[in-house]
Design an enzyme around this catalytic site. Structure first.
Site, short mmCIF file in Angstrom:
data_model
loop_
_atom_site.label_atom_id
_atom_site.label_comp_id
_atom_site.label_asym_id
_atom_site.label_seq_id
_atom_site.Cartn_x
_atom_site.Cartn_y
_atom_site.Cartn_z
N GLN A 155 0.82 -1.22 0.00
CA GLN A 155 0.00 0.00 0.00
C GLN A 155 0.86 1.27 0.00
O GLN A 155 0.46 2.30 0.54
CB GLN A 155 -0.96 0.00 1.19
CG GLN A 155 -2.16 -0.93 1.00
CD GLN A 155 -3.08 -0.48 -0.12
OE1 GLN A 155 -3.15 0.69 -0.50
NE2 GLN A 155 -3.82 -1.44 -0.67
N SER A 156 2.02 1.22 -0.63
CA SER A 156 2.90 2.39 -0.67
C SER A 156 2.25 3.55 -1.44
O SER A 156 1.82 3.38 -2.58
CB SER A 156 4.21 2.00 -1.35
OG SER A 156 4.88 3.13 -1.84
N ASN A 157 2.22 4.71 -0.82
CA ASN A 157 1.76 5.91 -1.53
C ASN A 157 2.82 6.40 -2.49
O ASN A 157 2.53 7.02 -3.51
CB ASN A 157 1.49 7.04 -0.53
CG ASN A 157 0.44 6.67 0.48
OD1 ASN A 157 -0.70 6.39 0.13
ND2 ASN A 157 0.83 6.63 1.76
#
Ligand code: PLP
Length: 346
Positions: A85-87
């Site tokens: 879920q890396s932005n």
């Protein structure tokens, strides 16, 4: 007329070009109801979640400078990575789409146990696919950049011209990009008639804090930069802030003072990416009082840390504190079922 203090920083930053991907300046807004709820200090929010492209966030400001280098080098492919879920990788995917570059991402699995069933498919994952990025699934080893570099080598051997965007877009140039935030806060706070006592934000891969510290040393010397560790690795965060800060300072022809780096421990909860009660309380307060959308991995923990510091009496009612909303809203949807039960409750 006397030159404002920030013109020195402005002149130094002008030596570096930006692509123009981010919507700048981002707004600086008062948080009147949250301020009232807490009984002071005077809280403001710097809306780095409003940088625009692909749902925005703090990485776009760094990418604006880093991508200038990529384009000048004639790259045709961006290679980066991050956790599921890396932005950061979602913002890399967004700029690649916008610039017509191929995008390959090393997606790290195993840094945290998926906290919800939707973690692997919703939020940033959905957006990465929508933006056309190619995902390469790899195990998390603790080395944040090795799999990214390995992937870039493979693509290079296949005849592409890859450009490596480091984990978190954190390096000296990324920190230079982020120092532009200080320029905006200096101007905007002056226009609103206050001088910030502190700028607080959550700190992870370190480039954001490095840029803020370098910028503040030149343009807001009386303002503390308070980095709140959300990685549960405060020593590693501090070491990275020192490294990228020193690199950026050298590139800007100025000095870097280690004493200005404050990384606050104790607010990361049980581990990176795992929200706890204080985070959920902060997310709910921001939502109910300000319609400000925070995420459980970064900005929610950052505000939780700031609230804890306020309650411990660090500042007076009349101090002005700027909270940097670094973005991350899409991740909220990947944590929906973990947050809903408690959000329903009160
Ligand atoms: C990456 C990120 C941060 C941390 O910034 P660093 O430069 O990695 O320290 C904070 N908030 C959000 C939402 C992020 O995506």
């Amino acid at each position: 007329m006397e030159q404002p203090l920030y013109s020195d920083l402005e002149n130094r930053l002008a030596r570096y070009g930006r692509v123009g991907l981010a919507n700048l300046p981002t707004p600086l807004q008062p948080l009147k109801r949250l301020t009232e709820h807490l009984g002071g200090p005077q809280l403001w929010v710097k809306r780095e979640d409003c940088t625009g492209l692909g749902f925005g966030g703090n990485k776009l400001r760094k990418l604006d400078y880093v991508l200038r280098e990529a384009l000048d080098a004639g790259a045709d492919t961006l290679v980066s990575g991050g956790v599921v879920q890396s932005n950061s990788q979602r913002q890399v995917a967004a700029v690649a789409a916008k610039l017509g570059l191929e995008c390959h991402l090393a997606v790290y699995h195993g840094r945290l146990k998926p906290p919800t069933p939707e973690y692997e498919t919703s939020g940033n994952v959905l957006l990465n696919k929508l933006f056309g990025a190619q995902l390469h699934h790899v195990p998390w080893t603790g080395d944040r950049n090795l799999a990214i570099r390995t992937l870039a080598e493979k693509l290079s051997n296949e005849g592409r011209r890859p450009y490596v965007v480091p984990y978190g877009v954190s390096n000296g140039l990324g920190a230079i990009g982020y120092a532009t935030t200080v320029l905006e806060i200096a101007r905007q706070s002056q226009a609103c008639g206050f001088a910030p006592r502190a700028v607080a934000h959550c700190s992870g891969s370190g480039g954001t804090q490095a840029g803020l510290v370098v910028g503040a040393a030149l343009a807001m010397p009386n303002t503390d930069i308070v980095g709140i560790d959300i990685d549960a690795e405060p020593d590693r965060v501090r070491a990275d802030v020192l490294r990228y800060g020193a690199e950026a300072a050298e590139m800007l022809g100025t000095s870097f003072s280690n004493e200005r780096v404050e990384v606050v421990a104790g607010h990361a909860g049980p581990a990176y990416g795992v929200p706890h009660d204080a985070t959920i309380e902060a997310i709910r307060l921001a939502g109910r009082l300000e319609a400000l959308v925070l995420d459980p991995v970064y900005s929610g923990k950052g505000l939780a840390g700031l609230i804890a510091m306020i309650r411990s009496g660090r500042w007076t009612r009349d101090d002005h504190i700027v909270f940097v909303h670094t973005g991350g809203e899409p991740a909220l949807f990947a944590y929906g079922s973990a947050l809903l039960s408690s959000a329903d409750g009160a």
